[in-house]
Design an enzyme around this catalytic site. Structure first.
Site, PDB file in Angstrom:
ATOM      1  N   GLY A   6       7.789  53.414  73.583  1.00 30.88           N
ATOM      2  CA  GLY A   6       6.367  53.709  73.737  1.00 30.88           C
ATOM      3  C   GLY A   6       5.917  53.332  75.125  1.00 30.88           C
ATOM      4  N   TYR A  23      17.752  48.295  76.588  1.00 27.35           N
ATOM      5  CA  TYR A  23      17.350  49.525  75.904  1.00 27.35           C
ATOM      6  C   TYR A  23      18.438  50.087  74.996  1.00 27.35           C
ATOM      7  CZ  TYR A  23      13.693  49.570  79.496  1.00 27.35           C
ATOM      8  OH  TYR A  23      12.672  49.249  80.324  1.00 27.35           O
ATOM      9  N   PHE A  82      12.921  50.701  66.937  1.00 25.97           N
ATOM     10  CA  PHE A  82      11.771  51.586  66.979  1.00 25.97           C
ATOM     11  C   PHE A  82      11.837  52.501  68.199  1.00 25.97           C
ATOM     12  CE2 PHE A  82       7.219  52.642  67.268  1.00 25.97           C
ATOM     13  CZ  PHE A  82       7.034  53.067  65.975  1.00 25.97           C
ATOM     14  N   CYS A  96       4.685  54.577  80.801  1.00 28.31           N
ATOM     15  CA  CYS A  96       5.586  55.116  81.827  1.00 28.31           C
ATOM     16  C   CYS A  96       6.708  55.983  81.269  1.00 28.31           C
ATOM     17  CB  CYS A  96       6.191  53.987  82.648  1.00 28.31           C
ATOM     18  SG  CYS A  96       4.984  53.209  83.725  1.00 28.31           S
ATOM     19  N   LYS A 106      34.421  52.932  69.074  1.00 26.60           N
ATOM     20  CA  LYS A 106      35.136  53.939  69.870  1.00 26.60           C
ATOM     21  C   LYS A 106      34.286  55.200  70.000  1.00 26.60           C
ATOM     22  CE  LYS A 106      39.512  56.467  70.188  1.00 26.60           C
ATOM     23  NZ  LYS A 106      38.932  57.498  70.994  1.00 26.60           N
ATOM     24  N   ASN A 147      32.721  56.564  73.666  1.00 23.82           N
ATOM     25  CA  ASN A 147      32.994  57.886  74.225  1.00 23.82           C
ATOM     26  C   ASN A 147      31.767  58.788  74.234  1.00 23.82           C
ATOM     27  OD1 ASN A 147      35.623  57.322  74.962  1.00 23.82           O
ATOM     28  ND2 ASN A 147      36.411  57.829  72.943  1.00 23.82           N
ATOM     29  N   HIS A 185      29.716  57.672  77.226  1.00 18.36           N
ATOM     30  CA  HIS A 185      30.276  58.190  78.475  1.00 18.36           C
ATOM     31  C   HIS A 185      29.933  59.668  78.641  1.00 18.36           C
ATOM     32  CE1 HIS A 185      32.165  54.390  78.821  1.00 18.36           C
ATOM     33  NE2 HIS A 185      33.155  54.627  77.988  1.00 18.36           N
TER      34      HIS A 185
END
Length: 136
Positions: free
Chosen positions: A100, A92, A97, A103, A45, A49, A52
């Site tokens: 890196g 993601y 870790f 980009c 929970k 939140n 969001h």
């Protein structure tokens, strides 16, 4: 809307019987039902939140920066949200870790510089630095 059409139902149960009772109360809702212990359910929970709130804050920061650059923020975010493989997905979102590569750090620095040069400070973009220290 969330109540009648939830994306998921997470039940934090003390025991099987308490979980069964809550599952029965939610049986008519069309959503995945996930049963787990109380502490994990509570953390989920908080994560939901916080995520969001982070998304709203990020969108607002990008909106403010776009406005200062005379860029249509709604158009930019509409294009951003079309990427369901990486931008709006579980990609993601696994703890581990620090990130890196070339980009991500380069583009975050570029966005932070652009924000700073227009008197905006997007500090949430520095989230990778603490993780680099934890991982070392």
């Amino acid at each position: 809307m969330d109540f009648n059409f939830p994306p998921k139902i997470v039940i934090g149960e003390l025991d099987r019987a308490s979980g069964d009772t809550l599952a029965a109360l939610n049986a008519n809702l069309d959503a995945p039902l996930i049963r787990t212990d109380l502490r994990t359910a509570e953390m989920v929970k908080y994560i939901d939140n916080s995520w969001h709130a982070l998304k709203i804050g990020f969108a607002n920061e990008i909106g403010n920066l776009c406005k200062s650059l005379s860029i249509d923020s709604h158009k930019a975010m509409d294009i951003f949200c079309q990427d369901k493989k990486l931008n709006i997905s579980p990609a993601y979102l696994l703890p581990g870790f620090a990130f890196g590569g070339s980009c991500l750090p380069k583009d975050i620095r570029a966005l932070a510089y652009k924000a700073m040069s227009h008197r905006f400070g997007i500090t949430d973009l520095e989230l990778n630095s603490p993780q680099q220290r934890v991982a070392s």
